[in-house]
Write a protein that holds these residues in place. Structure first.
Motif, PDB file in Angstrom:
ATOM      1  N   TRP A 144       0.818  -1.211   0.000  1.00 27.32           N
ATOM      2  CA  TRP A 144       0.000   0.000   0.000  1.00 27.32           C
ATOM      3  C   TRP A 144       0.856   1.267   0.000  1.00 27.32           C
ATOM      4  O   TRP A 144       0.408   2.340   0.393  1.00 27.32           O
ATOM      5  N   GLN A 145       2.106   1.186  -0.463  1.00 24.87           N
ATOM      6  CA  GLN A 145       2.989   2.357  -0.375  1.00 24.87           C
ATOM      7  C   GLN A 145       2.447   3.554  -1.135  1.00 24.87           C
ATOM      8  O   GLN A 145       2.732   4.709  -0.779  1.00 24.87           O
ATOM      9  N   GLU A 146       1.639   3.315  -2.165  1.00 24.23           N
ATOM     10  CA  GLU A 146       1.090   4.423  -2.948  1.00 24.23           C
ATOM     11  C   GLU A 146       0.107   5.269  -2.134  1.00 24.23           C
ATOM     12  O   GLU A 146      -0.193   6.402  -2.504  1.00 24.23           O
ATOM     13  N   ALA A 149       0.384   5.586   3.599  1.00 22.36           N
ATOM     14  CA  ALA A 149      -0.024   5.239   4.968  1.00 22.36           C
ATOM     15  C   ALA A 149       0.161   3.740   5.185  1.00 22.36           C
ATOM     16  O   ALA A 149      -0.803   2.982   5.214  1.00 22.36           O
ATOM     17  N   PRO A 150       1.397   3.287   5.341  1.00 19.55           N
ATOM     18  CA  PRO A 150       1.634   1.857   5.545  1.00 19.55           C
ATOM     19  C   PRO A 150       1.098   1.382   6.889  1.00 19.55           C
ATOM     20  O   PRO A 150       0.846   2.177   7.796  1.00 19.55           O
ATOM     21  N   SER A 151       0.934   0.083   7.014  1.00 19.53           N
ATOM     22  CA  SER A 151       0.464  -0.493   8.273  1.00 19.53           C
ATOM     23  C   SER A 151       1.521  -0.332   9.358  1.00 19.53           C
ATOM     24  O   SER A 151       2.725  -0.437   9.104  1.00 19.53           O
ATOM     25  N   MET A 203      -8.740  -0.124   3.781  1.00 18.60           N
ATOM     26  CA  MET A 203      -8.837   1.187   3.137  1.00 18.60           C
ATOM     27  C   MET A 203      -9.520   2.180   4.070  1.00 18.60           C
ATOM     28  O   MET A 203     -10.704   2.494   3.946  1.00 18.60           O
ATOM     29  N   ASN A 204      -8.733   2.674   5.049  1.00 23.22           N
ATOM     30  CA  ASN A 204      -9.282   3.655   5.976  1.00 23.22           C
ATOM     31  C   ASN A 204      -9.235   5.053   5.343  1.00 23.22           C
ATOM     32  O   ASN A 204      -8.849   5.222   4.182  1.00 23.22           O
ATOM     33  N   GLU A 205      -9.609   6.062   6.121  1.00 22.76           N
ATOM     34  CA  GLU A 205      -9.705   7.411   5.573  1.00 22.76           C
ATOM     35  C   GLU A 205      -8.350   7.924   5.087  1.00 22.76           C
ATOM     36  O   GLU A 205      -8.249   8.532   4.010  1.00 22.76           O
ATOM     37  N   GLY A 218      -1.708  11.067 -11.494  1.00 22.05           N
ATOM     38  CA  GLY A 218      -1.592  10.224 -12.685  1.00 22.05           C
ATOM     39  C   GLY A 218      -1.160   8.805 -12.380  1.00 22.05           C
ATOM     40  O   GLY A 218      -0.804   8.053 -13.300  1.00 22.05           O
ATOM     41  N   GLY A 219      -1.182   8.402 -11.123  1.00 27.53           N
ATOM     42  CA  GLY A 219      -0.765   7.062 -10.742  1.00 27.53           C
ATOM     43  C   GLY A 219      -1.658   5.976 -11.344  1.00 27.53           C
ATOM     44  O   GLY A 219      -2.881   6.114 -11.362  1.00 27.53           O
ATOM     45  N   GLN A 220      -1.027   4.922 -11.838  1.00 28.66           N
ATOM     46  CA  GLN A 220      -1.771   3.836 -12.475  1.00 28.66           C
ATOM     47  C   GLN A 220      -1.441   2.466 -11.872  1.00 28.66           C
ATOM     48  O   GLN A 220      -1.775   1.446 -12.454  1.00 28.66           O
ATOM     49  N   ARG A 221      -0.793   2.461 -10.694  1.00 28.43           N
ATOM     50  CA  ARG A 221      -0.412   1.188 -10.093  1.00 28.43           C
ATOM     51  C   ARG A 221      -0.605   1.249  -8.584  1.00 28.43           C
ATOM     52  O   ARG A 221      -0.606   2.320  -7.985  1.00 28.43           O
ATOM     53  N   ILE A 222      -0.764   0.070  -7.997  1.00 23.93           N
ATOM     54  CA  ILE A 222      -0.858  -0.030  -6.551  1.00 23.93           C
ATOM     55  C   ILE A 222      -0.196  -1.330  -6.108  1.00 23.93           C
ATOM     56  O   ILE A 222      -0.358  -2.376  -6.761  1.00 23.93           O
ATOM     57  N   THR A 223       0.578  -1.266  -5.043  1.00 18.43           N
ATOM     58  CA  THR A 223       1.195  -2.465  -4.466  1.00 18.43           C
ATOM     59  C   THR A 223       0.159  -3.105  -3.562  1.00 18.43           C
ATOM     60  O   THR A 223       0.034  -2.776  -2.385  1.00 18.43           O
TER      61      THR A 223
END
Length: 238
Positions: A144-146, A149-151, A203-205, A218-223
């Motif tokens: 979730w680095q994009e 707000a990592p865990s 997926m919190n606030e 313009g991001g098109q990717r998610i880890t």
């Protein structure tokens, strides 16, 4: 260090790992150390998915979780499955002494599937017999680095290795498995992760806001997934 990065084209559903959602590497690390005479404890067991996977090859498995509803569900499932070598308790794995659930011998195996903290690493080593194994799947810091707000439960690989060794383990295997979802456009990413309902539980606030900003740039990717898979052995006395 072993690292596998898979780039998926398409939606979040395409990146699931098999029917169980569990890493084949994790199960492959379990197989050679499984024994019908071994006793184990599964930390943060939730509703018991991983507990039930390993129990048939062990003498007995204790599952603990602080979520009372999840433990109740696991207990009901145990009865439905007719399994007599699995026991669940409501307990906080970051606070409780795992040895209180056993009456005599220390554990042969401690497992933790997507539930790990520094305190749990130390408590796991204390509860194992010398030569016992710790098998785990933990969140890696790239997940979730994009969102920005990592865990708080995520680790960097070298950080986790250091914690394991300081606690008294020898690391036998430590690898990273990462799934990156690539979308044709920022709008497609937004539709799949921000607009669909229900949203993922994580997926919190803060993460929703961070991902919206990522899309806006313009991001098109998610880890979507980045896990540390590992096995460590408690050192024997010299």
């Amino acid at each position: 260090m072993f690292q596998t990065i898979v780039h998926w084209k398409g939606g979040w559903r395409d990146a699931e790992h098999g029917e169980s959602g569990m890493s084949p590497t994790l199960m492959a690390l379990f197989q050679p150390i499984a024994s019908p005479g071994h006793y184990a404890i599964d930390l943060g067991c939730g509703t018991g998915d991983f507990t039930f996977r390993v129990a048939p090859q062990l003498a007995h498995v204790i599952g603990i979780d602080r979520d009372a509803e999840a433990v109740e569900s696991a207990q009901e499932d145990t009865a439905k499955r007719g399994m007599d070598n699995v026991t669940f308790f409501v307990a906080d794995a970051e606070r409780v002494d795992y040895r209180e659930f056993l009456t005599s011998e220390p554990y042969d195996l401690v497992t933790a599937h997507l539930c790990l903290s520094p305190a749990m690493v130390e408590k796991s080593c204390a509860a194992l017999r010398p030569g016992g194994r710790f098998l785990f799947c933990a969140l890696e810091s790239g997940q979730w680095q994009e969102t920005g707000a990592p865990s708080r439960y995520a680790f960097q690989a070298q950080e986790l290795r250091r914690l394991l060794e300081q606690a008294g383990f020898d690391v036998e295997y430590l690898g990273i498995e990462t799934d990156i979802l690539e979308y044709a456009s920022p709008e497609e990413l937004a539709r799949d992760w921000l607009e669909r309902l229900p949203r993922p539980r994580w997926m919190n606030e803060a993460r929703s806001r961070g991902l919206s900003e990522h899309v806006g740039r313009g991001g098109q990717r998610i880890t979507a997934r980045s896990h540390l898979i590992g096995r460590a052995q408690k050192r024997r006395p010299a």
